[in-house]
Motif scaffolding. Structure first.
Motif, PDB file in Angstrom:
ATOM      1  N   ARG A  24      -8.682  -0.760  35.737  1.00 51.87           N
ATOM      2  CA  ARG A  24      -8.902  -0.748  34.286  1.00 51.87           C
ATOM      3  C   ARG A  24     -10.161   0.047  33.945  1.00 51.87           C
ATOM      4  O   ARG A  24     -10.180   0.851  32.999  1.00 51.87           O
ATOM      5  CB  ARG A  24      -9.021  -2.189  33.772  1.00 51.87           C
ATOM      6  CG  ARG A  24      -8.903  -2.297  32.254  1.00 51.87           C
ATOM      7  CD  ARG A  24      -9.118  -3.727  31.776  1.00 51.87           C
ATOM      8  NE  ARG A  24      -8.232  -4.683  32.412  1.00 51.87           N
ATOM      9  CZ  ARG A  24      -8.275  -5.990  32.163  1.00 51.87           C
ATOM     10  NH1 ARG A  24      -9.165  -6.485  31.311  1.00 51.87           N
ATOM     11  NH2 ARG A  24      -7.436  -6.808  32.771  1.00 51.87           N
ATOM     12  N   VAL A  25     -11.237  -0.164  34.714  1.00 53.25           N
ATOM     13  CA  VAL A  25     -12.486   0.556  34.478  1.00 53.25           C
ATOM     14  C   VAL A  25     -12.297   2.045  34.752  1.00 53.25           C
ATOM     15  O   VAL A  25     -12.808   2.898  34.018  1.00 53.25           O
ATOM     16  CB  VAL A  25     -13.620  -0.017  35.351  1.00 53.25           C
ATOM     17  CG1 VAL A  25     -14.879   0.845  35.252  1.00 53.25           C
ATOM     18  CG2 VAL A  25     -13.951  -1.445  34.926  1.00 53.25           C
ATOM     19  N   LEU A  29     -13.124   4.978  32.023  1.00 56.12           N
ATOM     20  CA  LEU A  29     -14.136   6.002  32.261  1.00 56.12           C
ATOM     21  C   LEU A  29     -13.535   7.375  32.525  1.00 56.12           C
ATOM     22  O   LEU A  29     -14.232   8.396  32.410  1.00 56.12           O
ATOM     23  CB  LEU A  29     -15.020   5.607  33.451  1.00 56.12           C
ATOM     24  CG  LEU A  29     -15.864   4.343  33.298  1.00 56.12           C
ATOM     25  CD1 LEU A  29     -16.729   4.135  34.538  1.00 56.12           C
ATOM     26  CD2 LEU A  29     -16.742   4.414  32.052  1.00 56.12           C
ATOM     27  N   GLY A  30     -12.271   7.418  32.912  1.00 58.04           N
ATOM     28  CA  GLY A  30     -11.647   8.694  33.216  1.00 58.04           C
ATOM     29  C   GLY A  30     -12.205   9.337  34.464  1.00 58.04           C
ATOM     30  O   GLY A  30     -12.309  10.569  34.543  1.00 58.04           O
ATOM     31  N   VAL A  52     -19.518   3.980  40.765  1.00 55.92           N
ATOM     32  CA  VAL A  52     -18.830   5.080  40.094  1.00 55.92           C
ATOM     33  C   VAL A  52     -19.232   6.409  40.723  1.00 55.92           C
ATOM     34  O   VAL A  52     -20.412   6.659  41.003  1.00 55.92           O
ATOM     35  CB  VAL A  52     -19.161   5.091  38.592  1.00 55.92           C
ATOM     36  CG1 VAL A  52     -18.449   6.250  37.884  1.00 55.92           C
ATOM     37  CG2 VAL A  52     -18.768   3.758  37.948  1.00 55.92           C
ATOM     38  N   GLY A  53     -18.234   7.288  40.923  1.00 57.36           N
ATOM     39  CA  GLY A  53     -18.487   8.625  41.430  1.00 57.36           C
ATOM     40  C   GLY A  53     -19.035   8.610  42.844  1.00 57.36           C
ATOM     41  O   GLY A  53     -18.605   7.827  43.699  1.00 57.36           O
ATOM     42  N   SER A  54     -20.026   9.458  43.118  1.00 62.10           N
ATOM     43  CA  SER A  54     -20.577   9.571  44.463  1.00 62.10           C
ATOM     44  C   SER A  54     -21.308   8.305  44.903  1.00 62.10           C
ATOM     45  O   SER A  54     -21.617   8.146  46.082  1.00 62.10           O
ATOM     46  CB  SER A  54     -21.524  10.773  44.552  1.00 62.10           C
ATOM     47  OG  SER A  54     -22.546  10.688  43.582  1.00 62.10           O
ATOM     48  N   PRO A 211     -14.596  -5.222  31.109  1.00 60.49           N
ATOM     49  CA  PRO A 211     -13.918  -4.021  31.627  1.00 60.49           C
ATOM     50  C   PRO A 211     -13.477  -3.066  30.532  1.00 60.49           C
ATOM     51  O   PRO A 211     -13.574  -1.846  30.686  1.00 60.49           O
ATOM     52  CB  PRO A 211     -12.710  -4.599  32.376  1.00 60.49           C
ATOM     53  CG  PRO A 211     -13.090  -5.995  32.707  1.00 60.49           C
ATOM     54  CD  PRO A 211     -13.958  -6.465  31.584  1.00 60.49           C
ATOM     55  N   ASP A 212     -13.020  -3.609  29.402  1.00 60.10           N
ATOM     56  CA  ASP A 212     -12.505  -2.763  28.333  1.00 60.10           C
ATOM     57  C   ASP A 212     -13.596  -2.028  27.574  1.00 60.10           C
ATOM     58  O   ASP A 212     -13.309  -1.098  26.812  1.00 60.10           O
ATOM     59  CB  ASP A 212     -11.672  -3.603  27.365  1.00 60.10           C
ATOM     60  CG  ASP A 212     -10.394  -4.121  28.008  1.00 60.10           C
ATOM     61  OD1 ASP A 212      -9.913  -3.466  28.962  1.00 60.10           O
ATOM     62  OD2 ASP A 212      -9.892  -5.179  27.582  1.00 60.10           O
TER      63      ASP A 212
END
Length: 304
Positions: A24-25, A29-30, A52-54, A211-212
């Motif tokens: 969901r997250v 965040l895409g 998130v990410g790296s 989360p939303d």
């Protein structure tokens, strides 16, 4: 690193798996790369650390952080999962004879270093398979007791057969197994009826987002979003000059220099000789290094 890399504090709702929340997250965040640092059972709520990410490369740094919970156990009934979702395996009305002092003493006796057998329905391995896979087939997994540390445990309310408590525990500790074992100590058995994770290391659920609302939390730089070195407050920190950045960029070590203490510590933070060091350029995380023989050796480099 970029602003798309960091740590997001999420307050997980009940009736969803940790994996569901991460998906969901990710959609909010895409981003493609995202993970978490410690599963919560579907019935449980509370803090989920989302990398998130790296920052997913740093998951191992978070796994060892202690965790804190608010929980409720019900005396007089054991289940095969050690929680309210399981099948009843025994019932005992002996809880009616228990006095509050005996209950509080049983909890206090669990504080400190001890050994704990994981629940049959857990992700631990037994005979080359996950324990829950064996349990679902009606088999009894042969799980060995593991050392755990209960840093703090205290009863907060008694309304028999329900007992509410809070606990701060080492990583790998199962609170539902803790409730099971205390129930057996007292005699009538018990199962966990509610669980909320309130903290992981220096991070608290009061700072988390739903989360939303993940996209808004990041866009508005809310307290739930911790980019760069703000996501590693328990690590020591070392600022790099231009020459040192080039050395680190190519994987070479630098002198230990002036290593600053962490901005926040945790109850079981390693001492300075083993705790990793965040190598920074202002507030940008350049790398994470380990200290050996008076030098800092980069283990994970993020700078291009």
């Amino acid at each position: 690193m970029t602003t798309e890399a960091g740590l997001l504090l999420v307050d997980k709702p009940a009736e969803a798996t940790s994996h569901d929340i991460i998906l969901r997250v990710r959609r909010r965040l895409g981003v493609r790369r995202i993970g978490h640092t410690g599963t919560l059972d579907p019935f449980a709520t509370g803090l989920l650390l989302s990398l998130v990410g790296s920052f997913t490369r740093l998951a191992d740094l978070y796994h060892g952080l202690p965790k804190s919970y608010d929980a409720t156990m019900v005396l007089g009934r054991e289940t095969d999962t050690d929680d309210l979702t399981g099948r009843t395996v025994s019932e005992d009305a002996g809880w009616r004879e228990l006095d509050t002092e005996a209950i509080r003493a049983s909890f206090a006796a669990r504080e400190g270093v001890g050994r704990q057998v994981p629940p049959s329905y857990s992700a631990r391995h037994a005979g080359g398979e996950r324990a829950y896979a064996l349990a679902r087939r009606g088999e009894r997994p042969a799980l060995e007791a593991r050392e755990v540390t209960i840093q703090e445990i205290a009863v907060t309310d008694i309304d028999l057969p329900r007992v509410r408590f809070r606990a701060s525990v080492s990583t790998g500790t199962y609170v539902r197994a803790l409730a099971r074992d205390i129930g057996r100590d007292l005699g009538p058995g018990a199962h966990l009826a509610a669980l909320r994770r309130t903290a992981i290391g220096p991070f608290g659920v009061d700072d988390a987002t739903s989360p939303d609302a993940a996209r808004e939390a990041v866009a508005e730089a809310s307290i739930a979003w911790r980019p760069e070195v703000a996501a590693l407050p328990w690590l020591r920190r070392r600022e790099l000059n231009d020459e040192e950045r080039d050395e680190i960029r190519y994987g070479r070590s630098v002198e230990r220099g002036d290593v600053l203490p962490p901005s926040r510590s945790t109850p079981d933070s390693p001492d300075g000789s083993t705790n990793p060091v965040a190598l920074c350029a202002s507030d940008e995380l350049f790398a994470v290094a380990e200290e050996r023989d008076g030098r800092l050796y980069p283990k994970k480099v993020f700078a291009a």
